[in-house]
Design a protein around this motif. Structure first.
Motif, PDB file in Angstrom:
ATOM      1  N   UNK A 166     -34.167  -5.522 -60.197  1.00  6.16           N
ATOM      2  CA  UNK A 166     -34.475  -5.466 -61.615  1.00  6.16           C
ATOM      3  C   UNK A 166     -35.240  -4.196 -61.939  1.00  6.16           C
ATOM      4  N   UNK A 167     -35.175  -3.770 -63.184  1.00  2.49           N
ATOM      5  CA  UNK A 167     -35.889  -2.578 -63.625  1.00  2.49           C
ATOM      6  C   UNK A 167     -37.381  -2.835 -63.776  1.00  2.49           C
ATOM      7  N   UNK A 168     -37.771  -4.081 -64.009  1.00  2.00           N
ATOM      8  CA  UNK A 168     -39.180  -4.414 -64.236  1.00  2.00           C
ATOM      9  C   UNK A 168     -39.639  -5.453 -63.228  1.00  2.00           C
ATOM     10  N   UNK A 169     -40.948  -5.478 -62.926  1.00  3.06           N
ATOM     11  CA  UNK A 169     -41.480  -6.536 -62.060  1.00  3.06           C
ATOM     12  C   UNK A 169     -41.306  -7.908 -62.713  1.00  3.06           C
ATOM     13  N   UNK A 170     -41.301  -8.952 -61.904  1.00  2.12           N
ATOM     14  CA  UNK A 170     -41.053 -10.315 -62.394  1.00  2.12           C
ATOM     15  C   UNK A 170     -41.979 -10.727 -63.530  1.00  2.12           C
ATOM     16  N   UNK A 199     -43.630  -8.945 -65.740  1.00  2.00           N
ATOM     17  CA  UNK A 199     -43.323  -8.196 -66.962  1.00  2.00           C
ATOM     18  C   UNK A 199     -42.029  -8.725 -67.574  1.00  2.00           C
ATOM     19  N   UNK A 200     -41.032  -8.954 -66.722  1.00  2.00           N
ATOM     20  CA  UNK A 200     -39.746  -9.464 -67.202  1.00  2.00           C
ATOM     21  C   UNK A 200     -39.907 -10.864 -67.799  1.00  2.00           C
ATOM     22  N   UNK A 201     -40.686 -11.727 -67.149  1.00  2.00           N
ATOM     23  CA  UNK A 201     -40.878 -13.091 -67.653  1.00  2.00           C
ATOM     24  C   UNK A 201     -41.553 -13.091 -69.027  1.00  2.00           C
ATOM     25  N   UNK A 202     -42.611 -12.301 -69.175  1.00  4.23           N
ATOM     26  CA  UNK A 202     -43.298 -12.222 -70.471  1.00  4.23           C
ATOM     27  C   UNK A 202     -42.366 -11.639 -71.529  1.00  4.23           C
ATOM     28  N   UNK A 203     -41.615 -10.615 -71.163  1.00  2.00           N
ATOM     29  CA  UNK A 203     -40.662 -10.020 -72.097  1.00  2.00           C
ATOM     30  C   UNK A 203     -39.617 -11.023 -72.559  1.00  2.00           C
ATOM     31  N   UNK A 204     -39.131 -11.845 -71.631  1.00  4.17           N
ATOM     32  CA  UNK A 204     -38.118 -12.835 -71.999  1.00  4.17           C
ATOM     33  C   UNK A 204     -38.704 -13.935 -72.890  1.00  4.17           C
ATOM     34  N   UNK A 263     -39.259  -5.134 -79.923  1.00  4.66           N
ATOM     35  CA  UNK A 263     -38.283  -5.327 -78.853  1.00  4.66           C
ATOM     36  C   UNK A 263     -37.139  -4.340 -79.010  1.00  4.66           C
ATOM     37  N   UNK A 264     -36.209  -4.386 -78.072  1.00  4.15           N
ATOM     38  CA  UNK A 264     -35.074  -3.467 -78.066  1.00  4.15           C
ATOM     39  C   UNK A 264     -33.806  -4.229 -78.422  1.00  4.15           C
ATOM     40  N   UNK A 265     -33.035  -3.694 -79.354  1.00  5.51           N
ATOM     41  CA  UNK A 265     -31.754  -4.279 -79.714  1.00  5.51           C
ATOM     42  C   UNK A 265     -30.659  -3.237 -79.610  1.00  5.51           C
ATOM     43  N   UNK A 266     -29.532  -3.649 -79.102  1.00  4.32           N
ATOM     44  CA  UNK A 266     -28.382  -2.751 -78.982  1.00  4.32           C
ATOM     45  C   UNK A 266     -27.118  -3.582 -79.189  1.00  4.32           C
ATOM     46  N   UNK A 267     -26.102  -2.960 -79.757  1.00  4.25           N
ATOM     47  CA  UNK A 267     -24.853  -3.689 -79.984  1.00  4.25           C
ATOM     48  C   UNK A 267     -23.717  -3.067 -79.181  1.00  4.25           C
ATOM     49  N   UNK A 268     -22.807  -3.937 -78.787  1.00  2.51           N
ATOM     50  CA  UNK A 268     -21.521  -3.509 -78.242  1.00  2.51           C
ATOM     51  C   UNK A 268     -20.472  -3.957 -79.249  1.00  2.51           C
ATOM     52  N   UNK A 269     -19.230  -3.904 -78.880  1.00  3.14           N
ATOM     53  CA  UNK A 269     -18.190  -4.348 -79.809  1.00  3.14           C
ATOM     54  C   UNK A 269     -18.205  -5.860 -80.007  1.00  3.14           C
ATOM     55  N   UNK A 270     -18.822  -6.589 -79.090  1.00  2.00           N
ATOM     56  CA  UNK A 270     -18.776  -8.047 -79.176  1.00  2.00           C
ATOM     57  C   UNK A 270     -20.138  -8.739 -79.162  1.00  2.00           C
ATOM     58  N   UNK A 271     -21.186  -8.050 -78.698  1.00  2.00           N
ATOM     59  CA  UNK A 271     -22.507  -8.686 -78.593  1.00  2.00           C
ATOM     60  C   UNK A 271     -23.599  -7.816 -79.177  1.00  2.00           C
ATOM     61  N   UNK A 272     -24.662  -8.484 -79.610  1.00  2.00           N
ATOM     62  CA  UNK A 272     -25.914  -7.813 -79.897  1.00  2.00           C
ATOM     63  C   UNK A 272     -26.876  -8.283 -78.819  1.00  2.00           C
ATOM     64  N   UNK A 273     -27.420  -7.327 -78.067  1.00  2.00           N
ATOM     65  CA  UNK A 273     -28.322  -7.649 -76.962  1.00  2.00           C
ATOM     66  C   UNK A 273     -29.760  -7.438 -77.413  1.00  2.00           C
ATOM     67  N   UNK A 274     -30.628  -8.390 -77.068  1.00  2.00           N
ATOM     68  CA  UNK A 274     -32.046  -8.297 -77.375  1.00  2.00           C
ATOM     69  C   UNK A 274     -32.803  -8.324 -76.052  1.00  2.00           C
ATOM     70  N   UNK A 275     -33.639  -7.299 -75.853  1.00  2.00           N
ATOM     71  CA  UNK A 275     -34.446  -7.246 -74.630  1.00  2.00           C
ATOM     72  C   UNK A 275     -35.807  -6.669 -74.940  1.00  2.00           C
TER      73      UNK A 275
END
Length: 170
Positions: A90-94, A96-101, A158-170
């Motif tokens: 993963x790009x982030x430690x557990x 950090x990732x857990x709190x982010x999620x 937070x970070x949002x990005x779109x593809x042709x089918x999804x909007x991703x939130x991270x």
């Protein structure tokens, strides 16, 4: 396609042949993208696959494709091919990732309550660094609704990005 072929064969004017290829694999044109990965490997180039799909989907790709790694969830997680098999990283430690999620979960809940046209993609067991909302895979969502949701994501820090089918939130 010709420009790509010229680069991969080392025949592009002013460009040397690459040492590695990064192939974007997207489910909207999966057959074509997988053919490209296999063609790159036949040329003897090491290959990394990048996809916005889930870590679970990326692990499957890493098992069946002759690639060095699969980067998933828009860079949040990756599967590496190593001597003894596959390793997930993963790009982030557990912590950090857990709190982010947790923050992502609260934001997505607010988005879905306020914008009912948006629905969470149901692959939570396979997705670990972001949440995907369907904007074009099974539903057609008005671009204005997507823009409003992206603004809500940004307002939440937070970070949002779109593809042709999804909007991703991270």
């Amino acid at each position: 396609e010709q420009v790509t072929a010229d680069v991969l064969f080392g025949q592009a004017r002013g460009e040397k042949r690459p040492d590695l290829a990064v192939c974007v694999v997207d489910a909207t044109n999966l057959r074509r993208h997988l053919r490209l990965v296999l063609a790159v490997r036949r040329l003897g180039l090491p290959c990394v696959v990048a996809t916005g799909r889930s870590l679970g989907w990326g692990a499957v790709l890493a098992r069946v494709l002759p690639v060095r790694a699969v980067v998933t969830e828009n860079g949040g997680a990756y599967v590496l091919r190593e001597d003894r098999g596959l390793r997930v990283a993963f790009m982030e430690p557990d912590d950090v990732r857990d709190e982010g999620m947790r923050r992502v979960g609260r934001c997505v809940e607010e988005i879905v309550d306020r914008l009912p046209a948006l629905r969470v993609v149901h692959d939570p067991a396979a997705r670990v660094t972001d949440v995907a909302l369907d904007i074009g895979e099974r539903a057609t969502v008005d671009p204005a609704v997507v823009r409003e949701a992206l603004a809500m994501v940004s307002d939440a820090g937070l970070h949002g990005i779109t593809s042709s089918i999804h909007m991703h939130v991270s």
